[in-house]
Design a protein around this motif. Structure first.
Motif, PDB file in Angstrom:
ATOM      1  N   LYS A   9       0.864  -1.318   0.079  1.00 54.93           N
ATOM      2  CA  LYS A   9       0.014  -0.227  -0.129  1.00 54.93           C
ATOM      3  C   LYS A   9       1.036   1.257  -0.022  1.00 54.93           C
ATOM      4  O   LYS A   9       1.885   1.283   0.558  1.00 54.93           O
ATOM      5  CB  LYS A   9      -0.819  -0.049   1.357  1.00 54.93           C
ATOM      6  CG  LYS A   9      -1.689  -1.093   1.297  1.00 54.93           C
ATOM      7  CD  LYS A   9      -2.744  -1.107   2.537  1.00 54.93           C
ATOM      8  CE  LYS A   9      -3.832  -2.380   2.647  1.00 54.93           C
ATOM      9  NZ  LYS A   9      -4.454  -2.072   3.697  1.00 54.93           N
ATOM     10  N   GLN A  48       3.018   9.452  -0.570  1.00 51.40           N
ATOM     11  CA  GLN A  48       3.788   8.738  -1.455  1.00 51.40           C
ATOM     12  C   GLN A  48       3.335   9.156  -2.810  1.00 51.40           C
ATOM     13  O   GLN A  48       4.200   9.397  -3.785  1.00 51.40           O
ATOM     14  CB  GLN A  48       4.040   7.408  -1.210  1.00 51.40           C
ATOM     15  CG  GLN A  48       4.698   7.105   0.312  1.00 51.40           C
ATOM     16  CD  GLN A  48       4.879   5.707   0.738  1.00 51.40           C
ATOM     17  OE1 GLN A  48       4.088   5.122   0.715  1.00 51.40           O
ATOM     18  NE2 GLN A  48       5.622   5.326   0.998  1.00 51.40           N
ATOM     19  N   THR A  54       0.858   5.685   0.740  1.00 53.62           N
ATOM     20  CA  THR A  54       0.013   6.561   1.407  1.00 53.62           C
ATOM     21  C   THR A  54       0.092   7.637   0.384  1.00 53.62           C
ATOM     22  O   THR A  54       0.348   7.910  -0.607  1.00 53.62           O
ATOM     23  CB  THR A  54       1.156   7.091   2.638  1.00 53.62           C
ATOM     24  OG1 THR A  54       2.027   7.816   1.870  1.00 53.62           O
ATOM     25  CG2 THR A  54       1.350   6.025   3.429  1.00 53.62           C
TER      26      THR A  54
END
Length: 301
Positions: A6, A11, A8
């Motif tokens: 995953k 990011q 964020t």
């Protein structure tokens, strides 16, 4: 290589903010052009977007499939190097007759050290970094000899072959073990050649270029088409279409060259350090180097 499945929001923003601004800029220009000039002259048919979007999906799918194939092949090659490296060290330590000559134990140990040097030289060659770390596992004379070679990892394998023949002549290994050890040496050479093939074979630039061009045409034409029905909201929807297609395409490009130094590439630093620790542990060497730590806890190089 990313350690998490995953990302964020921060990011994603760091990776795509330039692209986002560029898409919004062109979508805004398309909306202005349609509002104040184009819609008076022509209406963009809905089928145009459908047909072009389908064609682009095929292009992106092909690009990403080929890119992942290169990345996964590279990972399989280095997985093979891990296994063969452990077998290389184990055979030299436990199947080599240490009593055949006074020199045999020293030859076996230096062949294991030299193999670690080969791995680091191969990594530096694939990444084109010129890292001299491999020299620490070679003698001074060996380091000077291979430094003049156009292919340092291959030159190290030549020295390994000479020492393997020396062990055979001294009677430290029999014909069966010599054959097996030579097969491992050939595996190392084959894996090196496969890595070089991936690195030196450029992905067809026409696929990348035309895919980008078609995506931009698709984004602009969608904005023009939507502007006639939803007004300025067409800029947002145009950005959304562009974001999805561009990011999907960029995912494939990011793994196209698996030996580069970025968060999506293969973790060659971590793999070589793992092999280094394994072989040094077999030799009883102390202290052992520390495993490679993840950068910001997110990815390994």
């Amino acid at each position: 290589m990313l350690l998490r499945d995953k990302l964020t929001f921060v990011q994603i923003s760091r990776l795509t903010w330039r692209l986002d601004l560029l898409i919004l800029f062109f979508c805004t220009l398309a909306y202005i052009a349609d509002t104040y000039w184009l819609k008076r002259h022509v209406a963009i048919p809905v089928t145009f977007s459908t047909v072009l979007g389908t064609a682009i999906a095929f292009f992106i799918g092909f690009n990403n499939n080929q890119a992942y194939g290169r990345w996964w092949e590279g990972r399989q090659i280095w997985g093979s190097l891990v296994n063969d490296s452990r077998s290389w060290g184990r055979n030299l330590l436990h199947f080599c007759d240490q009593s055949a000559s006074d020199e045999a134990p020293h030859v076996a140990r230096r062949m294991i050290f030299r193999h670690i040097g080969f791995l680091y030289a191969l990594k530096a060659n694939l990444r084109k970094t010129g890292d001299p770390y491999y020299e620490g596992y070679l003698s001074r004379q060996e380091a000077e000899n291979v430094a003049n070679s156009s292919n340092i990892p291959n030159a190290i394998l030549d020295i390994q072959a000479a020492d393997l023949q020396l062990l055979r002549e001294q009677g430290a290994i029999d014909g069966f073990l010599f054959r097996d050890m030579n097969q491992l040496l050939m595996n190392h050479c084959n894996d090196m050649g496969k890595c070089e093939r991936i690195r030196n074979t450029a992905f067809p630039p026409s696929y990348l270029f035309f895919t980008r061009v078609f995506i931009w045409i698709f984004v602009i034409m969608n904005t023009l088409m939507l502007a006639e029905s939803i007004g300025y909201w067409s800029v947002i929807f145009g950005w959304l279409f562009g974001f999805v297609f561009h990011v999907t395409h960029q995912n494939g490009i990011s793994i196209m060259n698996p030996f580069e130094q970025n968060m999506m590439s293969l973790p060659l630093d971590s793999i070589t350090r793992t092999i280094e620790i394994n072989l040094l542990e077999m030799l009883g060497h102390e202290p052992l180097p520390s495993p490679v730590e993840a950068i910001d806890g997110q990815y390994l190089l």
